[in-house]
Design a protein around this motif. Structure first.
Motif, PDB file in Angstrom:
ATOM      1  N   ARG A 225      45.199  39.766  38.379  1.00 46.41           N
ATOM      2  CA  ARG A 225      43.782  40.057  38.598  1.00 46.41           C
ATOM      3  C   ARG A 225      42.891  39.204  37.690  1.00 46.41           C
ATOM      4  NH1 ARG A 225      42.818  43.981  41.962  1.00 46.41           N
ATOM      5  NH2 ARG A 225      40.667  44.231  41.228  1.00 46.41           N
ATOM      6  N   ASP A 227      40.159  36.370  36.785  1.00 46.30           N
ATOM      7  CA  ASP A 227      38.946  35.956  37.483  1.00 46.30           C
ATOM      8  C   ASP A 227      38.371  34.688  36.841  1.00 46.30           C
ATOM      9  OD1 ASP A 227      37.671  36.784  35.149  1.00 46.30           O
ATOM     10  OD2 ASP A 227      37.064  38.715  35.977  1.00 46.30           O
ATOM     11  N   ASN A 228      37.161  34.333  37.235  1.00 39.90           N
ATOM     12  CA  ASN A 228      36.526  33.102  36.742  1.00 39.90           C
ATOM     13  C   ASN A 228      36.427  33.053  35.224  1.00 39.90           C
ATOM     14  OD1 ASN A 228      36.183  32.322  39.391  1.00 39.90           O
ATOM     15  ND2 ASN A 228      34.037  32.952  39.495  1.00 39.90           N
ATOM     16  N   ASP A 230      38.420  34.102  33.032  1.00 38.93           N
ATOM     17  CA  ASP A 230      39.686  33.798  32.369  1.00 38.93           C
ATOM     18  C   ASP A 230      40.040  32.305  32.449  1.00 38.93           C
ATOM     19  OD1 ASP A 230      40.539  36.508  31.628  1.00 38.93           O
ATOM     20  OD2 ASP A 230      40.617  36.846  33.801  1.00 38.93           O
ATOM     21  N   ASN A 252      45.158  36.152  42.550  1.00 43.17           N
ATOM     22  CA  ASN A 252      44.217  36.630  41.542  1.00 43.17           C
ATOM     23  C   ASN A 252      42.831  36.745  42.174  1.00 43.17           C
ATOM     24  OD1 ASN A 252      45.634  36.940  38.860  1.00 43.17           O
ATOM     25  ND2 ASN A 252      46.317  34.869  39.395  1.00 43.17           N
ATOM     26  N   LEU A 253      41.805  36.755  41.358  1.00 43.66           N
ATOM     27  CA  LEU A 253      40.435  36.947  41.855  1.00 43.66           C
ATOM     28  C   LEU A 253      39.566  35.730  41.523  1.00 43.66           C
ATOM     29  CD1 LEU A 253      40.012  40.645  40.642  1.00 43.66           C
ATOM     30  CD2 LEU A 253      40.685  39.863  42.920  1.00 43.66           C
ATOM     31  N   ILE A 254      40.159  34.555  41.552  1.00 44.50           N
ATOM     32  CA  ILE A 254      39.447  33.331  41.182  1.00 44.50           C
ATOM     33  C   ILE A 254      38.560  32.893  42.345  1.00 44.50           C
ATOM     34  CG2 ILE A 254      39.697  30.966  40.387  1.00 44.50           C
ATOM     35  CD1 ILE A 254      42.530  31.781  39.430  1.00 44.50           C
ATOM     36  N   GLU A 255      37.289  32.625  42.031  1.00 39.07           N
ATOM     37  CA  GLU A 255      36.323  32.230  43.051  1.00 39.07           C
ATOM     38  C   GLU A 255      35.877  30.784  42.838  1.00 39.07           C
ATOM     39  OE1 GLU A 255      33.467  35.385  42.546  1.00 39.07           O
ATOM     40  OE2 GLU A 255      34.442  36.600  44.085  1.00 39.07           O
ATOM     41  N   GLY A 258      35.492  29.275  39.312  1.00 39.53           N
ATOM     42  CA  GLY A 258      36.780  29.048  38.672  1.00 39.53           C
ATOM     43  C   GLY A 258      37.467  27.805  39.224  1.00 39.53           C
ATOM     44  N   ASN A 280      43.576  33.418  46.536  1.00 35.21           N
ATOM     45  CA  ASN A 280      42.331  33.535  45.772  1.00 35.21           C
ATOM     46  C   ASN A 280      41.145  33.364  46.730  1.00 35.21           C
ATOM     47  OD1 ASN A 280      42.853  33.776  42.690  1.00 35.21           O
ATOM     48  ND2 ASN A 280      44.403  32.307  43.396  1.00 35.21           N
ATOM     49  N   ARG A 281      40.020  32.877  46.223  1.00 30.64           N
ATOM     50  CA  ARG A 281      38.814  32.815  47.062  1.00 30.64           C
ATOM     51  C   ARG A 281      38.147  31.443  46.930  1.00 30.64           C
ATOM     52  NH1 ARG A 281      36.606  38.695  44.895  1.00 30.64           N
ATOM     53  NH2 ARG A 281      38.401  39.906  45.590  1.00 30.64           N
TER      54      ARG A 281
END
Length: 416
Positions: A225, A227-228, A230, A252-255, A258, A280-281
């Motif tokens: 989990r 994100d940007n 991190d 993970n939650l990288i947008e 990131g 991711n995104r």
């Protein structure tokens, strides 16, 4: 204007002044390299169908080889006397006929001088004055002229305002985009500063995992989990300090922000060979950042971008990267939103210079429209060995056609 006059005594005209193609006196004469003279329009039309001089049939001629005839010939044919067929006036020198027809011929059809004010009258020139005595448009010229000028001025101002409005609209859109970008940077900097604050702990689990990783090793950071916020810490610890060769950031939650940071890091990185970002995104902008970075990156060999909401329009930046990158071997783009048009764009980029060996587009939105492009790609590309196209919209006929294509290529694997 040639059709509106006739020669006064054509039989007396010296044959040396007549074109052998049309048999009339020269009009706009020009000469060939073999010194034969013709009307320009006649000889050009002749050359379009023949390549030999129509007079001697010996030397080849081209339009480019034609030259202007001596001025004396122009003068002689322009002094030939003609009669106007419209008004029957005689003894007009041919060189002056156009002026006669356009200015003096009483039977030439002309428009009213108030045509600019929308008067539709047309008639013989000798009737023009009679018409002008009753032409309401000409009588109202002072008033209508002022109105026309006013309307034209207003139209110009309206056009100026429309142009200014478009410029302001473009400027507003540009400022809004810049504002959104700056907001992302501010948020990113806030997170980065928070990570740097000694009073705030880093993600404990992330720190623990990275503390156990060795230099030049594989770093597994999937399903955490992340994100940007991190990403700066990961770049510093994993790519800069430990210089890892494999980085897994899947699920993970990288947008987009990131992805932009990772792309910037890849520009100067010389150790990372495999990067997994599936789940991711990335979306369109994230892919564009990565593709731009990989144009100059000469180390990365494997890129995994499955399940990243990548649209069909991302194919343009990916194709540009595939043309210019000479290191990437495996590209995984499965389970996104790439359509047949995007596949065609990428396939056209994968020519014989491409280094790609594995391409996965499973689970996208491809159909039979891209089969011709795939055919060309498979035939031209010598490096590509594996192509994954399962779970798309290919018909049974399309799949069968692809299988026939790859059967002729030794060692090639197609999964459909």
């Amino acid at each position: 204007m040639t059709n509106n006059y006739e020669y006064m005594n054509e039989s007396s005209i010296d044959i040396s002044l007549k074109c052998v193609i049309c048999s009339d006196p020269y009009v706009n004469p020009c000469s060939t390299p073999c010194d034969h003279t013709f009307c320009r329009s006649c000889i050009i039309k002749w050359i379009e169908e023949n390549d030999r001089c129509p007079a001697c049939r010996k030397k080849p001629i081209t339009i480019q080889s034609l030259r202007a005839t001596d001025r004396i010939v122009f003068d002689i044919v322009d002094r030939l006397l003609v009669r106007c067929r419209a008004c029957r006036q005689s003894n007009i020198q041919r060189g002056n006929y156009d002026e006669h027809y356009n200015k003096y011929c009483s039977n030439t059809f002309v428009s009213c001088s108030a045509a600019d004010l929308k008067c539709s009258w047309q008639g013989p020139r000798d009737k023009l004055q009679d018409h002008l005595t009753v032409c309401h448009y000409e009588m109202m010229r002072p008033l209508l002229g002022n109105l026309v000028n006013t309307v034209n001025t207003l139209n110009e101002k309206v056009q100026q305002y429309e142009n200014q409005s478009k410029e302001h609209e473009n400027r507003i859109n540009s400022l809004e985009s810049e504002n959104a970008r700056l907001k992302d940077e501010v948020n990113l900097l806030k997170g980065f500063c928070t990570k740097q604050n000694p009073n705030v702990d880093h993600n404990p689990r992330l720190e623990e995992i990275l503390s156990r990783c060795h230099s030049y090793s594989t770093v597994m950071l999937n399903d955490l989990r992340l994100d940007n916020f991190d990403i700066p810490y990961i770049i510093r610890k994993v790519l800069i300090v430990k210089q890892c060769s494999v980085l897994n950031l899947s699920n993970n939650l990288i947008e987009v922000t990131g992805f932009e940071l990772l792309a910037n890091a890849l520009r100067s990185n010389v150790t990372l060979k495999r990067l997994s970002l599936k789940g991711n995104r990335a979306q369109l902008k994230g892919v564009e950042y990565l593709a731009t970075a990989l144009i100059t990156n000469s180390t990365l060999e494997v890129l995994e971008l499955e399940t990243n909401s990548i649209p069909d329009t991302a194919a343009y930046s990916l194709a540009d990267m595939l043309r210019r990158n000479h290191t990437l071997k495996d590209l995984f783009l499965g389970y996104n939103d790439i359509e047949s048009r995007g596949m065609e764009i990428m396939a056209n980029a994968l020519d014989h210079k491409s280094t790609l060996e594995i391409l996965s587009l499973a689970g996208n939105k491809l159909n039979d429209k891209c089969i011709d492009a795939l055919h060309r790609m498979i035939n031209i590309n010598q490096k590509l060995q594996r192509l994954y196209l399962h779970e798309n919209g290919l018909s049974l006929e399309g799949k069968t056609r692809l299988l026939h294509i790859v059967n002729a290529k030794k060692g090639f694997t197609l999964n459909i």
